[in-house]
Write a protein that holds these residues in place. Structure first.
Motif, mmCIF file in Angstrom:
data_model
loop_
_atom_site.group_PDB
_atom_site.id
_atom_site.type_symbol
_atom_site.label_atom_id
_atom_site.label_comp_id
_atom_site.label_asym_id
_atom_site.label_seq_id
_atom_site.Cartn_x
_atom_site.Cartn_y
_atom_site.Cartn_z
ATOM 1 N N ASN A 189 -2.191 7.044 -11.780
ATOM 2 C CA ASN A 189 -1.340 6.124 -12.509
ATOM 3 C C ASN A 189 -0.715 5.173 -11.496
ATOM 4 O OD1 ASN A 189 1.555 5.458 -13.463
ATOM 5 N ND2 ASN A 189 0.415 5.938 -15.348
ATOM 6 N N SER A 190 -1.045 3.863 -11.600
ATOM 7 C CA SER A 190 -0.634 2.929 -10.557
ATOM 8 C C SER A 190 0.879 2.826 -10.467
ATOM 9 C CB SER A 190 -1.262 1.546 -10.812
ATOM 10 O OG SER A 190 -0.698 1.003 -11.994
ATOM 11 N N ASN A 191 1.522 2.863 -11.587
ATOM 12 C CA ASN A 191 2.984 2.745 -11.595
ATOM 13 C C ASN A 191 3.637 3.870 -10.790
ATOM 14 O OD1 ASN A 191 4.689 0.856 -12.563
ATOM 15 N ND2 ASN A 191 4.281 1.338 -14.717
ATOM 16 N N GLN A 192 3.175 5.059 -11.068
ATOM 17 C CA GLN A 192 3.787 6.219 -10.400
ATOM 18 C C GLN A 192 3.488 6.202 -8.914
ATOM 19 O OE1 GLN A 192 2.566 9.792 -12.391
ATOM 20 N NE2 GLN A 192 4.167 9.568 -13.952
ATOM 21 N N LEU A 193 2.243 5.877 -8.547
ATOM 22 C CA LEU A 193 1.888 5.867 -7.129
ATOM 23 C C LEU A 193 2.665 4.783 -6.397
ATOM 24 C CD1 LEU A 193 -1.942 6.622 -7.293
ATOM 25 C CD2 LEU A 193 -0.073 8.133 -6.612
ATOM 26 N N ARG A 194 2.842 3.611 -7.092
ATOM 27 C CA ARG A 194 3.641 2.550 -6.454
ATOM 28 C C ARG A 194 5.083 3.001 -6.262
ATOM 29 N NH1 ARG A 194 3.020 -2.910 -9.451
ATOM 30 N NH2 ARG A 194 1.987 -1.683 -11.034
ATOM 31 N N GLN A 195 5.573 3.770 -7.244
ATOM 32 C CA GLN A 195 6.957 4.267 -7.151
ATOM 33 C C GLN A 195 7.110 5.128 -5.893
ATOM 34 O OE1 GLN A 195 8.223 6.508 -10.557
ATOM 35 N NE2 GLN A 195 10.067 7.262 -9.511
ATOM 36 N N VAL A 196 6.080 5.976 -5.630
ATOM 37 C CA VAL A 196 6.134 6.850 -4.456
ATOM 38 C C VAL A 196 6.172 6.006 -3.184
ATOM 39 C CG1 VAL A 196 4.866 8.603 -3.137
ATOM 40 C CG2 VAL A 196 4.983 8.748 -5.637
ATOM 41 N N LEU A 197 5.253 5.047 -3.076
ATOM 42 C CA LEU A 197 5.183 4.231 -1.858
ATOM 43 C C LEU A 197 6.436 3.392 -1.673
ATOM 44 C CD1 LEU A 197 1.442 3.164 -1.876
ATOM 45 C CD2 LEU A 197 2.601 4.659 -0.264
ATOM 46 N N LEU A 198 6.925 2.849 -2.781
ATOM 47 C CA LEU A 198 8.158 2.046 -2.723
ATOM 48 C C LEU A 198 9.293 2.886 -2.157
ATOM 49 C CD1 LEU A 198 9.532 -0.628 -3.658
ATOM 50 C CD2 LEU A 198 10.102 0.554 -5.763
ATOM 51 N N ASN A 199 9.374 4.097 -2.656
ATOM 52 C CA ASN A 199 10.426 5.014 -2.210
ATOM 53 C C ASN A 199 10.300 5.288 -0.717
ATOM 54 O OD1 ASN A 199 12.583 6.798 -2.533
ATOM 55 N ND2 ASN A 199 11.169 8.535 -2.652
ATOM 56 N N LEU A 200 9.056 5.556 -0.252
ATOM 57 C CA LEU A 200 8.842 5.851 1.168
ATOM 58 C C LEU A 200 9.242 4.662 2.031
ATOM 59 C CD1 LEU A 200 5.428 7.792 1.175
ATOM 60 C CD2 LEU A 200 7.761 8.684 1.226
ATOM 61 N N MET A 201 8.873 3.459 1.569
ATOM 62 C CA MET A 201 9.175 2.267 2.384
ATOM 63 C C MET A 201 10.671 1.975 2.398
ATOM 64 S SD MET A 201 5.986 -0.315 1.962
ATOM 65 C CE MET A 201 5.553 -0.071 0.289
ATOM 66 N N MET A 202 11.326 2.134 1.254
ATOM 67 C CA MET A 202 12.768 1.873 1.209
ATOM 68 C C MET A 202 13.503 2.886 2.085
ATOM 69 S SD MET A 202 13.064 -0.782 -0.517
ATOM 70 C CE MET A 202 14.812 -0.957 -0.772
ATOM 71 N N ASN A 203 13.069 4.187 2.012
ATOM 72 C CA ASN A 203 13.665 5.220 2.878
ATOM 73 C C ASN A 203 13.497 4.845 4.339
ATOM 74 O OD1 ASN A 203 14.662 6.952 1.022
ATOM 75 N ND2 ASN A 203 13.013 8.468 1.149
ATOM 76 N N ALA A 204 12.277 4.404 4.712
ATOM 77 C CA ALA A 204 12.001 4.038 6.099
ATOM 78 C C ALA A 204 12.914 2.891 6.521
ATOM 79 C CB ALA A 204 10.538 3.651 6.237
#
Ligand code: ADP
Length: 591
Positions: free
Chosen positions: A479-494
């Motif tokens: 699911n592209s939305n969910q996977l983008r949510q994961v990556l977005l979260n990782l990048m914002m955390n970084a």
């Protein structure tokens, strides 16, 4: 069991002691009684035997002299009185002497001697003896056949007299002596408990510690022991019987010359006086010991139950919701460990209730965030339309002017508005309710899609974002939305982690590590991960950020999403070496 612990302890101790004491007392009393019984029987038998021998000897002694006197008298009747005096000088008991000679019609008295001096000493007269003789005549025929007869010739009210009749060897004469009974009584002298008495062959009293019975010539032939002594087969024996309501332990022994029997008797109660007293005292002692033990049992019970009651009260307090209340750890070991466990439980309840409160607060916070998210989505929707207008008018402006510089400005407006439009588009897509639509996705597209959402924001924070995307990666299913949510979260955390770092670089890379799997890595140049943080990263609500800044849910939600895609997520990076989050996903064709 419904009884209280204390009642059980007291009951148990009491029952055990009563049983133990009871058994002990019963055994001890039995042993002592049996022992005493045996010794009393022995003593009775011994005394009866010894006294019977003594009586026999004494009677025989006098009887021999009587016979001798009778023979002498037959040969030389003259001077009999002088001879009688000298013969019985030593036998102070002898008061009178008679000789009966056999005639054709029966017996005839041919000699009578009365020792008046001895009678005077006893305040008696010759008439008293005459009266006694009349009352109790000697059975002369019987004497001749038996050889020897001992009679009680007492005269009421106070003359105690014994008559010994002896036949001479040729049977022609019978010699009779009246005697003071003391010579026999000395043999039957008695203690205050033991009673020794002598009965004649018909069972009448000859000598007895009770003078009354002697004078009354009491007939004891009905006493079981006398009956046995005179009529039984055995010359000696012991037995128990009851006379006048008193139980007696008795022994008898026949006197060998046939004059009667000696009986020894003692009241059973007297014999067992000491035993009974011992039993009574032992019983008192036992009652004392049991009472004392019960008092101790009560005290012990209280020692056990008091801390238990405290425990119970504390539990009641805790059950009312007052966590953190503790009991003093005291008393016996078991109670102490229960108390310690209760205290630990109470402290744990405090910890849990605090955690629950914290979780509640975080839930409230995430509710707020989702509300803000919704708001942001609607704002994005509203702003999108004017942005379309801006792009359109910027293009129109470009075409409407000839001035190159102004055309450049319109172009910049168009580009930025276009970018803004794109961000809004992504934001809208992201905030749309999750459609669990699974489709084949290009990993690189997912990366680019999420980057578009946050790259501007990151740039504002001075963070540079690099990509190293492998060419020709196989598609993944998700699911592209969910996977983008994961990556977005990782990048914002970084980005947030590198807030204080001198170098602020995020590198997002994609690659295939083994057939069937694609890896997406998000690496930063931030402070890295301490070991304790690394252990907790993916736990819900774990956050090191200030209140209001982080929910601690980002990574845990990310892991849930990745695992739902049958993938894995992990973190690497020591403190000072930056952090790398690695997502591993199966490809659409295999994995
Ligand atoms: P939040 O971001 O709300 O704190 P997350 O689950 O996303 O929640 O992150 C949990 C914690 O993980 C963060 O508070 C932070 O301490 C740590 N963390 C996440 N990403 C990084 C990173 N790139 N570098 C260092 N620490 C990180």
């Amino acid at each position: 069991m419904r009884w209280s612990l204390r009642t059980q302890i007291v009951g148990l101790v009491g029952a055990m002691l009563v049983a133990a004491m009871g058994v002990y007392l019963a055994l001890a009393t039995r042993v002592v009684t049996a022992d005493k019984e045996a010794s009393v029987y022995d003593v009775n038998a011994l005394v009866a035997g010894t006294v019977a021998q003594q009586v026999g000897r004494t009677v025989d002694g006098i009887a021999d002299k009587l016979r001798y006197f009778g023979q002498e008298y037959e040969i030389t009747p003259g001077d009999a009185e002088r001879r009688a005096r000298s013969l019985f000088d030593a036998d102070e008991a002898v008061l009178s002497l008679e000789v009966f000679k056999r005639t054709e019609g029966g017996f005839e008295r041919s000699f009578l001697f009365v020792d008046n001096k001895r009678l005077a000493e006893l305040n008696l007269t010759a008439d008293d003896l005459t009266e006694a003789r009349k009352r109790t005549p000697a059975p002369l025929e019987a004497v001749q056949s038996a050889g020897l007869v001992l009679q009680n010739a007492s005269l009421a009210p106070d003359l105690a007299l014994v008559r010994l009749s002896s036949a001479t060897a040729d049977g022609r004469a019978v010699v009779i002596a009246d005697l003071r009974p003391e010579w026999l009584l000395s043999a039957v002298s008695t203690g205050h408990v033991y009673k020794v008495f002598l009965v004649d062959r018909l069972g009448r009293v000859l000598a007895h510690p009770d003078g009354e019975l002697v004078i009354k010539r009491e007939d004891l032939s009905l006493l079981p022991v006398v009956k046995d002594a005179l009529g039984g087969k055995l010359a000696r024996g012991t037995e128990e019987y009851e006379a006048n309501g008193v139980r007696k332990v008795a022994a008898f022994a026949r006197v060998e010359n046939g004059v009667g029997a000696v009986v020894v008797e003692v009241p059973r109660d007297e014999v067992f006086k000491a035993t009974n007293e011992l039993t009574r005292r032992s019983l008192l002692f036992a009652v004392g010991v049991v009472s004392l033990a019960l008092v101790f049992a009560v005290l012990l019970g209280r020692r056990v139950t008091r801390p238990l009651r405290e425990l119970q009260q504390t539990m009641m307090v805790i059950s009312r919701g007052e966590f953190g209340v503790e009991v003093p750890v005291a008393g016996p070991t078991e109670i102490r460990s229960v108390g310690a466990a209760l205290n630990e439980m109470s402290r744990e309840l405090v910890r849990r209730s605090e955690q629950l409160q914290k979780t509640n607060a975080q839930l409230v916070q995430s509710e707020k965030l989702s509300a803000v998210g919704e708001l942001a989505a609607s704002v994005a929707h509203e702003v999108k339309n004017p942005m379309v207008g801006i792009v359109g008018f910027a293009q129109l402006g470009q075409e409407s002017v000839d001035h190159v510089e102004i055309q450049e400005y319109f172009k910049l407006i168009e580009q930025d508005a276009f970018r803004a439009n794109k961000i809004l588009q992504n934001l809208l897509e992201f905030s749309r309710p999750p459609e669990m639509e699974i489709e084949a996705l290009s990993p690189n597209d997912v990366v680019m899609g999420s980057m578009a959402l946050c790259v501007h924001q990151l740039q504002m924070q001075g963070v540079k974002v690099d990509t190293a995307l492998a060419e020709g990666l196989p598609a993944i299913r998700g699911n592209s939305n969910q996977l983008r949510q994961v990556l977005l979260n990782l990048m914002m955390n970084a980005g947030q982690a590198m807030d204080q770092s001198p170098k602020k670089l995020i590198t997002v890379s994609t690659q295939t590590v083994e057939a069937g799997f694609v890896e997406i890595r998000v690496a930063d140049t931030g402070p890295g991960l301490a070991d304790d943080v690394k252990d907790m990263l993916f736990k819900p609500f774990f956050t090191t950020k200030r209140r209001g800044q982080g929910t601690g849910l980002g990574l845990s939600v990310s892991r849930t999403i990745i695992e739902a895609h049958r993938g894995q997520i992990r973190a690497e990076g020591a403190p000072g070496a930056g952090a790398t989050f690695i997502i591993r996903l199966p490809t659409a064709s295999g994995g």
